[in-house]
Motif scaffolding. Structure first.
Motif, PDB file in Angstrom:
ATOM      1  N   LEU A 242      45.980  42.233  39.703  1.00 53.09           N
ATOM      2  CA  LEU A 242      45.371  43.405  40.328  1.00 53.09           C
ATOM      3  C   LEU A 242      45.768  44.640  39.540  1.00 53.09           C
ATOM      4  CD1 LEU A 242      43.872  44.920  42.593  1.00 53.09           C
ATOM      5  CD2 LEU A 242      46.001  44.878  43.924  1.00 53.09           C
ATOM      6  N   ASN A 243      44.764  45.339  39.023  1.00 52.48           N
ATOM      7  CA  ASN A 243      44.988  46.581  38.298  1.00 52.48           C
ATOM      8  C   ASN A 243      44.320  47.726  39.045  1.00 52.48           C
ATOM      9  OD1 ASN A 243      46.219  45.126  36.131  1.00 52.48           O
ATOM     10  ND2 ASN A 243      44.184  44.622  35.354  1.00 52.48           N
ATOM     11  N   THR A 244      45.081  48.739  39.403  1.00 45.78           N
ATOM     12  CA  THR A 244      44.524  49.869  40.140  1.00 45.78           C
ATOM     13  C   THR A 244      45.288  51.140  39.805  1.00 45.78           C
ATOM     14  OG1 THR A 244      44.042  50.767  42.344  1.00 45.78           O
ATOM     15  CG2 THR A 244      45.981  49.344  42.141  1.00 45.78           C
ATOM     16  N   ALA A 269      35.092  33.137  40.638  1.00 45.54           N
ATOM     17  CA  ALA A 269      35.756  33.313  39.340  1.00 45.54           C
ATOM     18  C   ALA A 269      36.693  32.153  39.043  1.00 45.54           C
ATOM     19  CB  ALA A 269      36.522  34.635  39.336  1.00 45.54           C
ATOM     20  N   VAL A 270      37.412  31.681  40.074  1.00 46.58           N
ATOM     21  CA  VAL A 270      38.292  30.528  39.902  1.00 46.58           C
ATOM     22  C   VAL A 270      37.473  29.262  39.682  1.00 46.58           C
ATOM     23  CG1 VAL A 270      39.980  29.046  41.048  1.00 46.58           C
ATOM     24  CG2 VAL A 270      40.168  31.540  41.249  1.00 46.58           C
ATOM     25  N   LYS A 271      36.417  29.108  40.476  1.00 46.59           N
ATOM     26  CA  LYS A 271      35.601  27.891  40.429  1.00 46.59           C
ATOM     27  C   LYS A 271      34.870  27.736  39.106  1.00 46.59           C
ATOM     28  CE  LYS A 271      31.770  25.656  42.922  1.00 46.59           C
ATOM     29  NZ  LYS A 271      30.841  25.805  44.065  1.00 46.59           N
ATOM     30  N   HIS A 272      34.317  28.839  38.594  1.00 46.05           N
ATOM     31  CA  HIS A 272      33.476  28.761  37.398  1.00 46.05           C
ATOM     32  C   HIS A 272      34.188  29.229  36.134  1.00 46.05           C
ATOM     33  CE1 HIS A 272      29.922  27.826  39.768  1.00 46.05           C
ATOM     34  NE2 HIS A 272      30.264  28.787  40.593  1.00 46.05           N
ATOM     35  N   GLY A 273      35.399  29.772  36.290  1.00 46.69           N
ATOM     36  CA  GLY A 273      36.119  30.261  35.126  1.00 46.69           C
ATOM     37  C   GLY A 273      36.884  29.170  34.402  1.00 46.69           C
ATOM     38  N   ARG A 274      37.497  29.582  33.311  1.00 48.97           N
ATOM     39  CA  ARG A 274      38.302  28.649  32.522  1.00 48.97           C
ATOM     40  C   ARG A 274      39.528  28.228  33.325  1.00 48.97           C
ATOM     41  NH1 ARG A 274      39.813  31.282  27.159  1.00 48.97           N
ATOM     42  NH2 ARG A 274      37.548  31.117  26.896  1.00 48.97           N
ATOM     43  N   ARG A 275      39.820  26.969  33.304  1.00 47.60           N
ATOM     44  CA  ARG A 275      40.914  26.435  34.108  1.00 47.60           C
ATOM     45  C   ARG A 275      42.246  27.076  33.729  1.00 47.60           C
ATOM     46  NH1 ARG A 275      42.305  19.969  34.906  1.00 47.60           N
ATOM     47  NH2 ARG A 275      43.821  20.236  36.596  1.00 47.60           N
ATOM     48  N   ASN A 276      42.971  27.505  34.742  1.00 41.71           N
ATOM     49  CA  ASN A 276      44.295  28.113  34.595  1.00 41.71           C
ATOM     50  C   ASN A 276      44.304  29.456  33.863  1.00 41.71           C
ATOM     51  OD1 ASN A 276      45.544  25.941  35.922  1.00 41.71           O
ATOM     52  ND2 ASN A 276      45.665  24.762  34.017  1.00 41.71           N
ATOM     53  N   SER A 277      43.134  30.035  33.616  1.00 36.24           N
ATOM     54  CA  SER A 277      43.099  31.371  33.006  1.00 36.24           C
ATOM     55  C   SER A 277      43.179  32.430  34.101  1.00 36.24           C
ATOM     56  CB  SER A 277      41.818  31.551  32.190  1.00 36.24           C
ATOM     57  OG  SER A 277      40.693  31.581  33.046  1.00 36.24           O
ATOM     58  N   PRO A 278      43.672  33.618  33.794  1.00 38.83           N
ATOM     59  CA  PRO A 278      43.824  34.654  34.823  1.00 38.83           C
ATOM     60  C   PRO A 278      42.474  35.110  35.381  1.00 38.83           C
ATOM     61  CG  PRO A 278      45.080  35.201  32.841  1.00 38.83           C
ATOM     62  CD  PRO A 278      44.171  34.060  32.486  1.00 38.83           C
ATOM     63  N   VAL A 279      42.483  35.483  36.649  1.00 40.88           N
ATOM     64  CA  VAL A 279      41.354  36.165  37.284  1.00 40.88           C
ATOM     65  C   VAL A 279      41.846  37.575  37.605  1.00 40.88           C
ATOM     66  CG1 VAL A 279      39.874  36.294  39.322  1.00 40.88           C
ATOM     67  CG2 VAL A 279      40.318  34.080  38.220  1.00 40.88           C
ATOM     68  N   THR A 280      41.102  38.574  37.132  1.00 44.05           N
ATOM     69  CA  THR A 280      41.572  39.953  37.233  1.00 44.05           C
ATOM     70  C   THR A 280      40.697  40.772  38.180  1.00 44.05           C
ATOM     71  OG1 THR A 280      42.313  39.823  34.939  1.00 44.05           O
ATOM     72  CG2 THR A 280      42.212  42.011  35.925  1.00 44.05           C
TER      73      THR A 280
END
Length: 380
Positions: A242-244, A269-280
């Motif tokens: 989380l960036n704010t 983002a978790v479901k379709h993103g790269r496995r184990n990569s950060p979600v921001t």
């Protein structure tokens, strides 16, 4: 009948102007102010009528062909459009066609182009159009209700399951600190379930052009953003960032709705993103608006599919299949909630930079209180 077809072909604009004047005069509080929106597919229906008239020479040919394929598609599109228009009903649609029939009859009589055969053909074709539009209107509303209820029911299930698991894990031997943490998680999840359940019940009464009910209050939106961040950090194996620039963003928002749409974006983002990569999650505050985006790395959404991903009642087979379908109806509700806040949703997705959904919300567009959101249908 060819004479009547010629008259219609040459005078379409005049006929539509007469019809529009009659609709505005006879249908009380006509809910559509835009001329283009009011006419919608009816100019195409008028063209279809002229084509059918030009094809038949006598009544016997007409009797043998009571189904007119040309007119059905445009009538179905007309009904779908009216289902996305606030305050519309089947009665209004039938009134439109009755006035359309009467206007066309009077016009052809005025130009000495009306015969018994022409009258019978008008009856057959416009009855087909009325039935097609009315059925399409009703089917579209039912599909809308089903999708809303299905999506809300799915969203209710997650916090209820979290509350159940937290309760099941409670063990006095684990100590007071852990018990308090599990109790807090359980109560938070149950409260969220109750909020969503109200929306679920509300969705069952949706009418034409309506979406979910939003409850706006003066609030600090960052409390809801941080709630989503905290919960997602506990649930997912991916790192959630989380960036704010601020921990307080005050305005008039539906905090529950914003939490839901952020949860949908993080989940996707978790479901379709790269496995184990950060979600921001990035939050940027300004004087009038707040921008919240959710970013993930991984396979991008194809450019030619990006617009269709937000559509509600989409009839495209291509967009109903494969990966695009798996994003679910959540994105439609995200767009609905953003627009109800006076904002919109932006999407950037490419192989090099990943996928970013950005929600833009107007901080002071609404006053505190409940409103029904609008749903935008696709029109194909």
């Amino acid at each position: 009948m060819k004479k009547a077809a010629g008259v219609i072909h040459k005078s379409q604009q005049e006929i539509m102007n007469s019809w529009e004047e009659a609709v505005n005069a006879e249908i009380e509080e006509s809910p559509i102010s835009s001329k283009l929106a009011l006419r919608n597919q009816l100019p195409h229906v008028l063209e279809d009528v002229a084509k059918i008239m030009n094809r038949y020479d006598d009544f016997e040919q007409v009797k043998k062909n009571e189904n007119y394929e040309e007119i059905i598609n445009n009538s179905i599109a007309h009904g779908r459009h009216r289902a996305s228009t606030p305050k519309y009903t089947v009665k209004r649609i039938l009134q439109e066609y009755i006035i359309f029939h009467r206007t066309l009859t009077h016009f052809l009589q005025k130009h000495d182009a009306y015969t018994t055969e022409v009258g019978i053909l008008l009856k057959y074709t416009l009855e087909t159009a009325m039935l097609s539009s009315a059925a399409s209107f009703t089917d579209s509303l039912q599909e809308m209700r089903n999708k809303l209820v299905g999506t809300l029911a799915h969203d209710v299930r997650n916090p209820m399951m979290a509350a159940y698991l937290a309760t099941e894990m409670m063990n006095h031997e684990d100590g007071e600190e852990k018990l308090k943490k599990l109790q807090k998680l359980s109560l938070r999840s149950l409260k969220k379930s109750l909020d969503l359940m109200e929306g679920l019940l509300d969705a069952m009464s949706v009418k034409a052009g309506e979406g979910i009910t939003l409850d706006f209050t003066e609030t600090n939106l960052m409390q809801d953003v941080e709630w989503v961040y905290s919960e997602a950090s506990e649930i997912y194996s991916n790192e959630i960032q989380l960036n704010t620039s601020s921990h307080e963003i005050h305005g008039v928002f539906d905090g529950t709705a914003v939490r839901r749409i952020l949860e949908n974006l993080v989940s996707n983002a978790v479901k379709h993103g790269r496995r184990n990569s950060p979600v921001t999650i990035n939050v940027k505050d300004s004087t009038e608006k707040v921008r919240i985006n959710v970013h993930n790395l991984g396979n991008p959404i194809p450019l030619d599919k990006q617009e269709g991903i937000f559509r509600f009642l989409n009839t495209s087979k291509q967009e109903k299949s494969g990966r695009l379908k798996s994003w679910g109806m959540g994105l439609t509700l995200i767009k609905t909630v953003a627009e109800a806040h006076g904002g919109n949703v932006e999407l950037e997705s490419n192989k090099a930079e990943g996928t970013t959904f950005t929600i833009i919300l107007d901080k002071n567009k609404n006053r505190p209180g409940k409103i029904r959101s609008r749903l935008n249908f696709s029109e194909n």
